[in-house]
Enzyme design. Structure first.
Site, mmCIF file in Angstrom:
data_model
loop_
_atom_site.group_PDB
_atom_site.id
_atom_site.type_symbol
_atom_site.label_atom_id
_atom_site.label_comp_id
_atom_site.label_asym_id
_atom_site.label_seq_id
_atom_site.Cartn_x
_atom_site.Cartn_y
_atom_site.Cartn_z
ATOM 1 N N GLY A 12 51.368 -86.141 -4.989
ATOM 2 C CA GLY A 12 52.362 -85.261 -5.595
ATOM 3 C C GLY A 12 52.825 -84.106 -4.724
ATOM 4 O O GLY A 12 53.212 -83.058 -5.247
ATOM 5 N N ARG A 66 53.689 -106.506 -19.879
ATOM 6 C CA ARG A 66 54.519 -105.590 -19.090
ATOM 7 C C ARG A 66 55.645 -105.011 -19.950
ATOM 8 O O ARG A 66 56.009 -103.844 -19.842
ATOM 9 C CB ARG A 66 55.095 -106.345 -17.890
ATOM 10 C CG ARG A 66 55.858 -105.475 -16.912
ATOM 11 C CD ARG A 66 54.917 -104.597 -16.122
ATOM 12 N NE ARG A 66 55.633 -103.679 -15.248
ATOM 13 C CZ ARG A 66 55.098 -103.048 -14.228
ATOM 14 N NH1 ARG A 66 53.834 -103.233 -13.920
ATOM 15 N NH2 ARG A 66 55.800 -102.216 -13.499
ATOM 16 N N LEU A 94 60.288 -100.119 -11.699
ATOM 17 C CA LEU A 94 60.883 -99.640 -12.949
ATOM 18 C C LEU A 94 61.526 -100.773 -13.738
ATOM 19 O O LEU A 94 62.100 -101.685 -13.160
ATOM 20 C CB LEU A 94 61.958 -98.589 -12.648
ATOM 21 C CG LEU A 94 61.512 -97.269 -12.040
ATOM 22 C CD1 LEU A 94 62.685 -96.308 -12.007
ATOM 23 C CD2 LEU A 94 60.337 -96.658 -12.788
ATOM 24 N N ASN A 108 65.396 -91.293 -5.902
ATOM 25 C CA ASN A 108 64.136 -91.652 -5.232
ATOM 26 C C ASN A 108 64.146 -91.070 -3.827
ATOM 27 O O ASN A 108 65.204 -90.877 -3.236
ATOM 28 C CB ASN A 108 64.028 -93.184 -5.154
ATOM 29 C CG ASN A 108 62.771 -93.646 -4.453
ATOM 30 O OD1 ASN A 108 61.668 -93.191 -4.766
ATOM 31 N ND2 ASN A 108 62.921 -94.541 -3.486
ATOM 32 N N HIS A 110 62.842 -91.954 -0.050
ATOM 33 C CA HIS A 110 62.278 -93.020 0.791
ATOM 34 C C HIS A 110 61.972 -92.426 2.168
ATOM 35 O O HIS A 110 62.827 -91.752 2.750
ATOM 36 C CB HIS A 110 63.265 -94.183 0.915
ATOM 37 C CG HIS A 110 62.724 -95.288 1.749
ATOM 38 N ND1 HIS A 110 61.752 -96.155 1.281
ATOM 39 C CD2 HIS A 110 62.961 -95.647 3.031
ATOM 40 C CE1 HIS A 110 61.427 -96.998 2.238
ATOM 41 N NE2 HIS A 110 62.149 -96.713 3.312
ATOM 42 N N ASP A 151 65.818 -99.833 -2.684
ATOM 43 C CA ASP A 151 66.370 -98.887 -1.698
ATOM 44 C C ASP A 151 67.841 -99.145 -1.374
ATOM 45 O O ASP A 151 68.293 -98.901 -0.255
ATOM 46 C CB ASP A 151 65.546 -98.917 -0.386
ATOM 47 C CG ASP A 151 64.080 -98.600 -0.615
ATOM 48 O OD1 ASP A 151 63.776 -97.793 -1.503
ATOM 49 O OD2 ASP A 151 63.233 -99.164 0.099
HETATM 50 C C1 GRF Z 1 56.056 -90.052 0.164
HETATM 51 O O1 GRF Z 1 55.917 -90.439 1.500
HETATM 52 C C2 GRF Z 1 57.281 -90.691 -0.411
HETATM 53 O O2 GRF Z 1 58.330 -90.794 0.488
HETATM 54 C C3 GRF Z 1 56.762 -92.043 -0.746
HETATM 55 O O3 GRF Z 1 55.450 -91.817 -1.228
HETATM 56 C C4 GRF Z 1 54.937 -90.606 -0.690
HETATM 57 C C5 GRF Z 1 54.578 -89.705 -1.834
HETATM 58 O O4 GRF Z 1 53.792 -88.639 -1.508
HETATM 59 N N1 GRF Z 1 57.659 -92.735 -1.631
HETATM 60 P P1 GRF Z 1 53.467 -87.510 -2.576
HETATM 61 O O5 GRF Z 1 52.762 -88.176 -3.763
HETATM 62 O O6 GRF Z 1 54.734 -86.830 -2.993
HETATM 63 O O7 GRF Z 1 52.521 -86.568 -1.885
#
Ligand code: GRF
Length: 208
Positions: A12, A66, A94, A108, A110, A151
């Site tokens: 997080g 699910r 999702l 999101n 990435h 993505d």
């Molecule tokens: C990040 O690298 C994000 O880009 C990827 O997962 C990681 C999450 O890290 N999708 P965090 O839980 O926010 O520390």
């Protein structure tokens, strides 16, 4: 006020960056209403607790089907009447119904410059391993709207990060987070909260 729900799975740190940006006023017109994790042990849930943000775990593992998990997740998100759902390290696939219902209202982050090093199988450390294997000199992060593909949604913001000789996937992951992810995710939310983001023909126009 933009009502935001954040979906997480792990540490997080991106959630923390968003919380900090709201607290310091870097993000305006925004309230984080709920944090949901699929993983009961995600430290992200503790971060939410510490900041008095509603938080809970909804794990597919606790549902027989699910379909039932999907319904529970959508029901909870609907309950909070969210304007925006933020995927901040969310490792759950999702439900298609959710993506449909919240078109251009789910974003999101990435950890690469889309369309490079993205798509099926490109998540977590694996992205950075592939970046190092290919020897590219620049990588980075991308904030995008979520559509039915992996993505493939409209790109909101990107920031490049240098790849250095001798980087390990872990070192590079950390640099991408510090220099890109923790910056562009809050910035993107702030732009959305202030009505500056428009999707036109699958592309994002940001109002100056
Ligand atoms: C990040 O690298 C994000 O880009 C990827 O997962 C990681 C999450 O890290 N999708 P965090 O839980 O926010 O520390």
């Amino acid at each position: 006020m933009l009502r935001v729900g954040v979906l997480v799975s792990g540490g997080g740190t991106n959630l923390q960056a968003i919380i900090d940006a709201v607290n310091t006023g870097m993000i305006t017109n925004t309230s984080i209403e709920i944090v949901i994790s699929n993983n009961p042990n995600a430290y992200a849930l503790t971060r939410a607790k510490k900041n008095n943000i509603d938080n809970l775990c909804i794990s597919p593992k606790t549902f027989e089907k699910r379909e039932d998990f999907n319904k529970a997740l959508i029901k909870k998100l609907d309950e909070y009447q969210l304007d925006l759902i933020v995927l901040a390290g969310c490792m759950v696939v999702l439900p298609a119904e959710l993506i449909d219902k919240y078109e251009n209202r789910i974003i999101n982050i990435h950890p690469a410059l889309i369309p490079s090093f993205c798509g099926t199988g490109y998540y977590g450390l694996h992205v950075h391993e592939e970046v190092l294997k290919r020897g590219v000199k620049l990588t980075g992060a991308t904030v995008h709207f979520v559509d039915a593909g992996t993505d493939t949604g409209p790109i909101i913001m990107q920031k490049a990060v240098e790849v250095k000789w001798g980087d390990t996937p872990e070192i590079l992951q950390r640099r991408v987070m510090e220099e890109a992810e923790w910056k562009i995710m809050p910035e993107a939310i702030n732009l959305i909260a202030n009505g500056k983001v428009q999707v036109i023909d699958g592309k994002v126009k940001i109002q100056e």
